[in-house]
Scaffold this motif. Sequence first.
Motif, mmCIF file in Angstrom:
data_model
loop_
_atom_site.group_PDB
_atom_site.id
_atom_site.type_symbol
_atom_site.label_atom_id
_atom_site.label_comp_id
_atom_site.label_asym_id
_atom_site.label_seq_id
_atom_site.Cartn_x
_atom_site.Cartn_y
_atom_site.Cartn_z
ATOM 1 N N MET A 161 3.327 12.520 5.119
ATOM 2 C CA MET A 161 4.291 11.916 4.211
ATOM 3 C C MET A 161 3.617 10.790 3.450
ATOM 4 N N VAL A 162 4.101 10.516 2.244
ATOM 5 C CA VAL A 162 3.550 9.435 1.427
ATOM 6 C C VAL A 162 4.674 8.450 1.094
ATOM 7 N N LYS A 163 4.480 7.200 1.503
ATOM 8 C CA LYS A 163 5.475 6.143 1.278
ATOM 9 C C LYS A 163 4.756 4.825 1.020
ATOM 10 N N ARG A 164 5.533 3.830 0.583
ATOM 11 C CA ARG A 164 4.983 2.496 0.333
ATOM 12 C C ARG A 164 5.316 1.575 1.508
ATOM 13 N N VAL A 165 4.311 0.870 1.990
ATOM 14 C CA VAL A 165 4.505 -0.106 3.062
ATOM 15 C C VAL A 165 5.135 -1.366 2.477
ATOM 16 N N THR A 221 16.771 6.215 -4.408
ATOM 17 C CA THR A 221 18.021 6.973 -4.270
ATOM 18 C C THR A 221 17.760 8.399 -3.772
ATOM 19 N N ASN A 222 16.482 8.739 -3.582
ATOM 20 C CA ASN A 222 16.172 10.105 -3.154
ATOM 21 C C ASN A 222 14.938 10.092 -2.256
ATOM 22 N N SER A 223 14.934 9.200 -1.293
ATOM 23 C CA SER A 223 13.782 9.083 -0.404
ATOM 24 C C SER A 223 14.232 8.994 1.053
ATOM 25 N N MET A 224 13.712 9.903 1.865
ATOM 26 C CA MET A 224 13.972 9.872 3.302
ATOM 27 C C MET A 224 12.944 8.935 3.927
ATOM 28 N N ASP A 225 13.293 7.663 4.010
ATOM 29 C CA ASP A 225 12.319 6.669 4.463
ATOM 30 C C ASP A 225 12.879 5.871 5.641
ATOM 31 N N ASP A 255 0.830 -1.203 0.000
ATOM 32 C CA ASP A 255 0.000 0.000 0.000
ATOM 33 C C ASP A 255 0.868 1.258 0.000
ATOM 34 N N VAL A 256 0.421 2.264 -0.746
ATOM 35 C CA VAL A 256 1.024 3.594 -0.673
ATOM 36 C C VAL A 256 0.170 4.386 0.313
ATOM 37 N N VAL A 257 0.744 4.710 1.458
ATOM 38 C CA VAL A 257 -0.038 5.297 2.542
ATOM 39 C C VAL A 257 0.422 6.722 2.864
ATOM 40 N N ILE A 258 -0.480 7.435 3.527
ATOM 41 C CA ILE A 258 -0.172 8.758 4.048
ATOM 42 C C ILE A 258 -0.146 8.658 5.564
ATOM 43 N N GLY A 302 2.970 -3.716 15.656
ATOM 44 C CA GLY A 302 2.260 -2.435 15.645
ATOM 45 C C GLY A 302 2.984 -1.349 14.875
ATOM 46 N N GLN A 303 4.009 -1.731 14.123
ATOM 47 C CA GLN A 303 4.803 -0.769 13.353
ATOM 48 C C GLN A 303 4.790 -1.132 11.863
ATOM 49 N N LEU A 304 5.274 -0.220 11.035
ATOM 50 C CA LEU A 304 5.372 -0.420 9.586
ATOM 51 C C LEU A 304 6.751 -0.007 9.104
ATOM 52 N N PHE A 305 7.285 -0.760 8.150
ATOM 53 C CA PHE A 305 8.525 -0.368 7.484
ATOM 54 C C PHE A 305 8.128 0.183 6.119
ATOM 55 N N VAL A 306 8.512 1.430 5.847
ATOM 56 C CA VAL A 306 8.063 2.101 4.623
ATOM 57 C C VAL A 306 9.254 2.589 3.807
ATOM 58 N N LEU A 307 9.091 2.541 2.473
ATOM 59 C CA LEU A 307 10.119 3.003 1.548
ATOM 60 C C LEU A 307 9.487 3.874 0.474
ATOM 61 N N GLY A 308 10.279 4.772 -0.106
ATOM 62 C CA GLY A 308 9.841 5.493 -1.286
ATOM 63 C C GLY A 308 10.133 4.658 -2.521
ATOM 64 N N ASP A 309 9.442 4.917 -3.602
ATOM 65 C CA ASP A 309 9.718 4.198 -4.852
ATOM 66 C C ASP A 309 10.952 4.743 -5.555
#
Length: 248
Positions: free
Chosen positions: A89-93, A154-158, A75-78, A144-151
């Motif tokens: 912030m918007v990132k992918r779970v 190389t330019n994502s503060m995740d 999911d791409v979440v806010i 109860g936590q999520l690990f999130v990354l940007g797509d």
Amino acid sequence: MSGTVRTSDGRGRLGNTLSGLAVAIGCVLFLGGFAWGVVEYKPYTVPTDSMTPTVKVGDRVLAQRIDSNEVRRGDVVIFKDPQWGDMPMVKRVVGLGGDEVACCNSQGRLTVNGKGIAEPYLQNNPLAKGRASATNFSSKVPDGQLFVLGDERTNSMDSRVHLQDAEHGSVPLSTVSARVDAIAWPLRGGVMERPKGFAALPGGVSEPGPLRLVVGAILLGVVLILGGSLYGPLARVTGRKKTLAGVR
């Protein structure tokens, strides 16, 4: 004696009744669909390019309001977390509580619980050299936590930037307020597809939201309103033509 043509009052009353019914149903669909959309979705403007090419900086997206128990991998979440600047912030779970997330395996893929994940939404970046991340990392996601990354890895503060935090780079599940369901503007993306790479993991991937139904109800409402409203003028024009044709 001039000829006259009498229209059927019964047919005219039936037509007026049906046109009025069409307008009434159209109003219900239009207003109901609009209200449904307001309840389910909220607009959001993507502020950075960290989710390129899935969503680009400045894109207007529609995000479905969801409960925390509805979040799935892919999911791409806010979300909004004080540890991440206390701004939306918007990132992918990519990982849920209990998952072991790492990169990269021998094929250069992200792994979740040892399974390599196909990520077709990633763009080829020379800095990553064909890998899912230019830097190696691993993390056990707390409950109860999520690990999130940007797509745009190389330019994502995740989560990779926050790996030294107490929660190993993850964010609380409770901070998620919505899931991006579609790109509203510009008109190039439409409804966002759920990534199949996470489908085989427990829980699978989320189903698309009701956006297509919402839009369909609104459009059908518009058609019925216009059709019902145009019946009267068209019937009068047709009636006059028949009258003129019968008077000779």
